[in-house]
Design a protein around this motif. Structure first.
Motif, PDB file in Angstrom:
ATOM      1  N   VAL A  63       0.857  -1.179   0.000  1.00 45.47           N
ATOM      2  CA  VAL A  63       0.000   0.000   0.000  1.00 45.47           C
ATOM      3  C   VAL A  63       0.895   1.232   0.000  1.00 45.47           C
ATOM      4  O   VAL A  63       1.808   1.334   0.834  1.00 45.47           O
ATOM      5  CB  VAL A  63      -0.927   0.040   1.229  1.00 45.47           C
ATOM      6  N   VAL A  64       0.649   2.133  -0.946  1.00 49.08           N
ATOM      7  CA  VAL A  64       1.356   3.412  -0.998  1.00 49.08           C
ATOM      8  C   VAL A  64       0.279   4.487  -0.978  1.00 49.08           C
ATOM      9  O   VAL A  64      -0.516   4.591  -1.918  1.00 49.08           O
ATOM     10  CB  VAL A  64       2.241   3.547  -2.250  1.00 49.08           C
ATOM     11  N   LYS A  65       0.254   5.286   0.095  1.00 49.23           N
ATOM     12  CA  LYS A  65      -0.837   6.236   0.272  1.00 49.23           C
ATOM     13  C   LYS A  65      -0.290   7.591   0.696  1.00 49.23           C
ATOM     14  O   LYS A  65       0.631   7.677   1.513  1.00 49.23           O
ATOM     15  CB  LYS A  65      -1.821   5.722   1.323  1.00 49.23           C
ATOM     16  N   ASN A  66      -0.892   8.639   0.136  1.00 55.88           N
ATOM     17  CA  ASN A  66      -0.525   9.998   0.509  1.00 55.88           C
ATOM     18  C   ASN A  66      -1.659  10.944   0.139  1.00 55.88           C
ATOM     19  O   ASN A  66      -2.129  10.940  -1.011  1.00 55.88           O
ATOM     20  CB  ASN A  66       0.758  10.433  -0.198  1.00 55.88           C
ATOM     21  N   GLY A  67      -2.096  11.746   1.073  1.00 61.17           N
ATOM     22  CA  GLY A  67      -3.110  12.744   0.787  1.00 61.17           C
ATOM     23  C   GLY A  67      -4.420  12.133   0.316  1.00 61.17           C
ATOM     24  O   GLY A  67      -4.779  11.020   0.681  1.00 61.17           O
TER      25      GLY A  67
ATOM     26  N   GLY B 284      -3.272  10.063  -3.469  1.00 61.15           N
ATOM     27  CA  GLY B 284      -4.271   9.017  -3.419  1.00 61.15           C
ATOM     28  C   GLY B 284      -3.660   7.752  -2.855  1.00 61.15           C
ATOM     29  O   GLY B 284      -2.860   7.795  -1.923  1.00 61.15           O
ATOM     30  N   ARG B 285      -3.996   6.617  -3.462  1.00 62.54           N
ATOM     31  CA  ARG B 285      -3.542   5.343  -2.912  1.00 62.54           C
ATOM     32  C   ARG B 285      -3.317   4.328  -4.021  1.00 62.54           C
ATOM     33  O   ARG B 285      -4.095   4.219  -4.962  1.00 62.54           O
ATOM     34  CB  ARG B 285      -4.582   4.823  -1.921  1.00 62.54           C
ATOM     35  N   ILE B 286      -2.226   3.603  -3.885  1.00 66.76           N
ATOM     36  CA  ILE B 286      -1.940   2.455  -4.747  1.00 66.76           C
ATOM     37  C   ILE B 286      -1.990   1.214  -3.863  1.00 66.76           C
ATOM     38  O   ILE B 286      -1.312   1.152  -2.828  1.00 66.76           O
ATOM     39  CB  ILE B 286      -0.549   2.562  -5.394  1.00 66.76           C
ATOM     40  N   ILE B 287      -2.781   0.240  -4.253  1.00 66.77           N
ATOM     41  CA  ILE B 287      -2.762  -1.079  -3.620  1.00 66.77           C
ATOM     42  C   ILE B 287      -2.245  -2.047  -4.673  1.00 66.77           C
ATOM     43  O   ILE B 287      -2.843  -2.175  -5.745  1.00 66.77           O
ATOM     44  CB  ILE B 287      -4.151  -1.497  -3.124  1.00 66.77           C
ATOM     45  N   ALA B 288      -1.127  -2.677  -4.389  1.00 62.17           N
ATOM     46  CA  ALA B 288      -0.463  -3.531  -5.387  1.00 62.17           C
ATOM     47  C   ALA B 288      -0.305  -4.945  -4.849  1.00 62.17           C
ATOM     48  O   ALA B 288       0.143  -5.141  -3.711  1.00 62.17           O
ATOM     49  CB  ALA B 288       0.897  -2.951  -5.750  1.00 62.17           C
ATOM     50  N   ILE B 289      -0.673  -5.911  -5.670  1.00 63.12           N
ATOM     51  CA  ILE B 289      -0.526  -7.330  -5.327  1.00 63.12           C
ATOM     52  C   ILE B 289       0.270  -7.985  -6.452  1.00 63.12           C
ATOM     53  O   ILE B 289      -0.290  -8.405  -7.464  1.00 63.12           O
ATOM     54  CB  ILE B 289      -1.894  -8.011  -5.159  1.00 63.12           C
ATOM     55  N   PRO B 290       1.593  -8.084  -6.324  1.00 64.68           N
ATOM     56  CA  PRO B 290       2.425  -8.527  -7.454  1.00 64.68           C
ATOM     57  C   PRO B 290       2.429 -10.037  -7.693  1.00 64.68           C
ATOM     58  O   PRO B 290       2.879 -10.476  -8.747  1.00 64.68           O
ATOM     59  CB  PRO B 290       3.820  -8.044  -7.053  1.00 64.68           C
ATOM     60  N   ALA B 291       1.950 -10.827  -6.729  1.00 65.31           N
ATOM     61  CA  ALA B 291       1.933 -12.289  -6.898  1.00 65.31           C
ATOM     62  C   ALA B 291       0.648 -12.825  -6.288  1.00 65.31           C
ATOM     63  O   ALA B 291       0.664 -13.625  -5.361  1.00 65.31           O
ATOM     64  CB  ALA B 291       3.161 -12.922  -6.238  1.00 65.31           C
ATOM     65  N   ILE B 292      -0.488 -12.376  -6.834  1.00 61.95           N
ATOM     66  CA  ILE B 292      -1.778 -12.671  -6.223  1.00 61.95           C
ATOM     67  C   ILE B 292      -2.028 -14.169  -6.126  1.00 61.95           C
ATOM     68  O   ILE B 292      -2.488 -14.677  -5.106  1.00 61.95           O
ATOM     69  CB  ILE B 292      -2.910 -11.943  -6.985  1.00 61.95           C
ATOM     70  N   ASN B 293      -1.716 -14.917  -7.155  1.00 67.62           N
ATOM     71  CA  ASN B 293      -1.881 -16.377  -7.146  1.00 67.62           C
ATOM     72  C   ASN B 293      -0.565 -16.975  -6.680  1.00 67.62           C
ATOM     73  O   ASN B 293       0.157 -17.638  -7.430  1.00 67.62           O
ATOM     74  CB  ASN B 293      -2.260 -16.857  -8.552  1.00 67.62           C
ATOM     75  N   VAL B 294      -0.242 -16.738  -5.413  1.00 70.66           N
ATOM     76  CA  VAL B 294       1.131 -16.875  -4.929  1.00 70.66           C
ATOM     77  C   VAL B 294       1.675 -18.302  -5.069  1.00 70.66           C
ATOM     78  O   VAL B 294       2.841 -18.490  -5.428  1.00 70.66           O
ATOM     79  CB  VAL B 294       1.240 -16.363  -3.473  1.00 70.66           C
ATOM     80  N   ARG B 295       0.868 -19.304  -4.814  1.00 71.52           N
ATOM     81  CA  ARG B 295       1.378 -20.680  -4.938  1.00 71.52           C
ATOM     82  C   ARG B 295       1.629 -21.033  -6.408  1.00 71.52           C
ATOM     83  O   ARG B 295       2.575 -21.770  -6.718  1.00 71.52           O
ATOM     84  CB  ARG B 295       0.395 -21.664  -4.298  1.00 71.52           C
ATOM     85  N   ALA B 296       0.826 -20.513  -7.310  1.00 71.11           N
ATOM     86  CA  ALA B 296       1.081 -20.731  -8.732  1.00 71.11           C
ATOM     87  C   ALA B 296       2.333 -19.978  -9.170  1.00 71.11           C
ATOM     88  O   ALA B 296       3.101 -20.475 -10.004  1.00 71.11           O
ATOM     89  CB  ALA B 296      -0.125 -20.285  -9.557  1.00 71.11           C
ATOM     90  N   VAL B 297       2.552 -18.768  -8.640  1.00 73.41           N
ATOM     91  CA  VAL B 297       3.766 -18.004  -8.953  1.00 73.41           C
ATOM     92  C   VAL B 297       4.994 -18.772  -8.493  1.00 73.41           C
ATOM     93  O   VAL B 297       6.002 -18.877  -9.211  1.00 73.41           O
ATOM     94  CB  VAL B 297       3.705 -16.607  -8.296  1.00 73.41           C
ATOM     95  N   GLU B 298       4.945 -19.308  -7.292  1.00 75.04           N
ATOM     96  CA  GLU B 298       6.079 -20.087  -6.777  1.00 75.04           C
ATOM     97  C   GLU B 298       6.349 -21.317  -7.641  1.00 75.04           C
ATOM     98  O   GLU B 298       7.513 -21.706  -7.842  1.00 75.04           O
ATOM     99  CB  GLU B 298       5.785 -20.524  -5.341  1.00 75.04           C
TER     100      GLU B 298
END
Length: 358
Positions: A60-64, A100-114
């Motif tokens: 999460v990156v949030k400001n203002g 504003g805000r950035i919500i980032a999920i870079p490996a959402i399907n984490v077990r498949a990514v692994e």
């Protein structure tokens, strides 16, 4: 045939979604200012870990004040440009540059990514055919339910980063998700053009409503997708497009300052996959020899490829033909095919996306 119909009505108001009861918890505060990188944790109880959790990376990156942009990568675990580019952004970005805000999920399907595979090795499910999810289901269904119930309702934009994975090579493209409303469709098109890919393609995934982009659309978000090359590889060309495209969407949303950096040649080709007739499917078990090249124009009836039968040398190969005129948008990567495998996807010109006719 799947038709791309858009309901002629105004943009629907977003209706509050009451999250279903669940036991997922996070190590980050979605409302706190600054930059946080942690996990949302899905309780699991496998053989070797009675009270463990699966940790899905989230930042999460949030400001203002300003809109919230939700960015997801690793939807399929064998698609790499999105997770790489999103990880780079999270390491580089200064919260002071964010409004504003950035919500980032870079490996959402984490077990498949692994595992480096399309579907989860835990339950065999395709995350992108699991929405709206189920908090009482298996791991993939629970992650989809968290995104659907807890993240989509607090987001204004949703950027879903894909590539062709191990089974397809795809033209590096920004993807228009058809919206159920006219105004939603216009907003999606404008945002997708701001991504700045050389090719833009409208796809409705054969009308499937279980995808993350379709679910986000139903909740009224502005939705942008991407397809970045594939073949289980990392393309430098596609990675460059993806890096720039992520920042362009953040600028388009007003979360980052400045206008999107849309290079010369961006949006040069705007296409749509016309439905089931745009797909060339195998009906045989054999080895696929593609004839048509990615990005080339083809005519209905032309030879698309051949399927060979290596254990039956006396048997003539089966000839595959293109079912329509179009552009080769995607081509199968592995030679081995079985009945039902997708060998080619064709797309047609979609000039309406650049006009005011919608």
């Amino acid at each position: 045939m799947t038709n791309f119909s858009v309901v002629k009505s105004g943009a629907s108001e977003r209706k509050p979604l009451t999250p279903r009861r669940n036991s997922i918890f996070t190590s980050v505060d979605l409302d706190r200012s600054g930059k946080q990188i942690g996990y949302f944790c899905v309780p699991q109880s496998p053989h070797d870990d009675a009270w463990g959790v699966v940790q899905v990376p989230i930042a999460v990156v949030k400001n203002g004040t300003g809109p919230t942009v939700l960015i997801e990568a690793g939807n399929h675990g064998d698609e790499y440009e999105g997770p790489i580019a999103l990880g780079e952004l999270l390491r580089e970005i200064d919260p002071a540059d964010v409004a504003g805000r950035i919500i980032a999920i870079p490996a959402i399907n984490v077990r498949a990514v692994e595992a480096g595979q399309r579907t989860s090795p835990i339950d065999g499910l395709n995350f992108n055919r699991s929405f709206p999810g189920d908090f009482n289901g298996t791991l993939t269904s629970q992650i989809a339910a968290y995104v659907n119930d807890c993240l989509f309702p607090i987001a204004d934009y949703f950027l879903d980063l894909h590539s062709g994975g191990s089974s397809l090579m795809i033209l590096p493209s920004a993807i228009i998700e058809p919206s159920p409303t006219t105004e939603g469709h216009r907003r999606n098109i404008r945002a997708t053009l701001a991504f700045g890919a050389p090719t833009v393609v409208m796809i409705d995934n054969l009308g499937d409503t279980r995808t993350s982009t379709a679910a986000a659309n139903q909740q009224g978000l502005i939705v942008i997708g991407s397809e970045m090359a594939g073949g289980g590889l990392v393309s430098q060309e596609a990675l460059t497009i993806c890096r720039r495209g992520i920042r362009n969407i953040l600028k388009h949303a007003g979360v980052l300052k400045g206008a999107p950096d849309v290079p010369a040649g961006a949006n040069a080709r705007v296409l749509k996959v016309p439905g089931t007739e745009g797909y060339v499917l195998s009906e045989d078990d054999g080895v696929f020899e593609p004839i048509s090249e990615l990005g080339t124009a083809v005519k209905k009836g032309e030879i698309a490829g051949r399927i060979h039968f290596l254990r039956s040398p006396a048997r003539e190969p089966v000839i595959l033909h293109h079912p329509i005129d179009g552009i080769v948008f995607a081509k199968r990567q592995p030679g081995r095919v079985r009945p039902g495998n997708c060998c080619f996807v064709l797309a047609n010109e979609y000039p309406e996306a650049l006009s005011n006719e919608l």
